[in-house]
Design an enzyme around this catalytic site. Sequence first.
Site, PDB file in Angstrom:
ATOM      1  N   GLU A 174      26.539 -13.290 -12.468  1.00 56.34           N
ATOM      2  CA  GLU A 174      26.207 -12.695 -11.170  1.00 56.34           C
ATOM      3  C   GLU A 174      26.671 -11.241 -11.124  1.00 56.34           C
ATOM      4  OE1 GLU A 174      27.468 -14.613  -7.648  1.00 56.34           O
ATOM      5  OE2 GLU A 174      26.504 -16.522  -8.115  1.00 56.34           O
ATOM      6  N   HIS A 218      35.647 -15.430  -4.048  1.00 57.77           N
ATOM      7  CA  HIS A 218      34.253 -15.745  -4.335  1.00 57.77           C
ATOM      8  C   HIS A 218      34.133 -16.870  -5.366  1.00 57.77           C
ATOM      9  CE1 HIS A 218      30.423 -14.702  -6.633  1.00 57.77           C
ATOM     10  NE2 HIS A 218      30.009 -15.209  -5.491  1.00 57.77           N
ATOM     11  N   GLU A 252      34.709 -20.059  -3.619  1.00 55.17           N
ATOM     12  CA  GLU A 252      33.515 -20.462  -2.865  1.00 55.17           C
ATOM     13  C   GLU A 252      32.583 -21.283  -3.761  1.00 55.17           C
ATOM     14  OE1 GLU A 252      29.308 -18.869  -2.352  1.00 55.17           O
ATOM     15  OE2 GLU A 252      30.696 -17.286  -1.720  1.00 55.17           O
ATOM     16  N   HIS A 253      32.383 -20.830  -4.993  1.00 59.63           N
ATOM     17  CA  HIS A 253      31.554 -21.586  -5.938  1.00 59.63           C
ATOM     18  C   HIS A 253      32.169 -22.952  -6.241  1.00 59.63           C
ATOM     19  CE1 HIS A 253      28.528 -18.653  -7.757  1.00 59.63           C
ATOM     20  NE2 HIS A 253      29.134 -17.954  -6.798  1.00 59.63           N
TER      21      HIS A 253
END
Length: 461
Positions: free
Chosen positions: A149, A69, A72-73
């Site tokens: 997040e 993840h 992905e950022h």
Amino acid sequence: MKRILSLVFCAFLGFPAAAQAPAQAAQFTLANGMTLIVAPDRRAPTAVHMLWVRVGAMDEVDGTTGVAHVLEHMMFKGTRKLKPGEFSRRVAALGGRENAFTSQDYTGYYQQIPATRLRDVMQLEADRFANNHWSDDEFRKELEVVKEERRMRTEDNPRAMLSESLNAATFQAAPYRRPIVGWMSDLDAMTPDDARAFYRRWYTPANAAVVVAGDVDVQQVKRLAELTYGRIPARAVPARKPRSEPQQTGLRRIEVKAAAEQAYVALAFKVPGLQSLDQPTAQDDDALALTVLAAVLDGYSGARLERALTQGPDRVADGAGASNGLTGRGPQLFVLDGVPIKGKTSAQVETALREQVARVAREGISAAELERVKTQWVASEVYKRDSLMYQAQELGSHWVQGLPLDTNERLLARLRAITAEQVQAVAARYFGDDQLTVGQLLPQPLDPNRPRRQAPAGSRH
């Protein structure tokens, strides 16, 4: 509550409308091993372009959870040609919108643009896939966004906390036990080189697929793909070692205390997942029958759980749901969940949920009930096929699972052939204590002075 139509059938039960059906999708393999899937649909002058990488949280190792993840950022933070954020600015200048997503099974990136700008986004995405490049300082800044997040979406969300703990307790060896966002201690310890190593290991053409749906010509898209993605050097996909879940030998229970207004209980049963449509086994048939069972319990307004648990003088829950995983690269779960009403307990909701499955095991389901569920699927999918994004998403998810392009039609036919007797049989077979992990949320007093978190700047979701 988890609704079976939105979770399972949105991804796997496409049913084309006869008068407006898009053309049959075509699939190619580029010389470097990358897959290309093209689905022409001429109803509007737009296109959806997606890049799917068959890597997700399940491919991480302990100590670097969350790195899929985080990467992905970082894919939005530049290449050797583009500065941080410039990718998104260029897509916006083309009149498009874009984002990305990470799951246990895959990572995906998409752009929805005017069909005439397809070449531009293919060039941008191919460059990003092959040449992702950013500084250590850029990584450290974005890592703080990811941590926020996690705080906002998991640590400040009682049910998300329970779900995370439930997965960790349900699976011992299977990688689905790890949260997609990662454990906070792993995020705290993550380094820029952790993300770079994950990128170099898994972002290789043979581990990726490009999906294009919209107002396009198949051969033209193929030529564009060869000119952009096809020039990326080939590399072998690393071998994946099997990480099978050992057989569970007793009921497991967990409790999670969190500030919340209501209690909540979730029951996770280990069940078989769908492995093949070409050479189906008895377990494949069971996986399909379990999907039908979930729809009978919670697939439409007024289904069994709603009537039995949330209506009438004997109601015990404000809400109740059922879902079946059906497909995935890892082991699957059938989940029952519910929220007790005031004056009732989680134990009472748990008993009521299990009783509804036991009732199906004892008495079966009616022909009318089964037909209603199947009719719901067909009607729902006629309308979903109007979405280009949906078409691209379903084709990409099929590729990740190793399923054929016509999975929707074949799967719908298989599901429509499931009998009431098969549904009754799986209700009796898969819901014992030895397959069950129960998670219970114990609500704690709310702190009225605790500030509400805001979505972090730079969040991709």
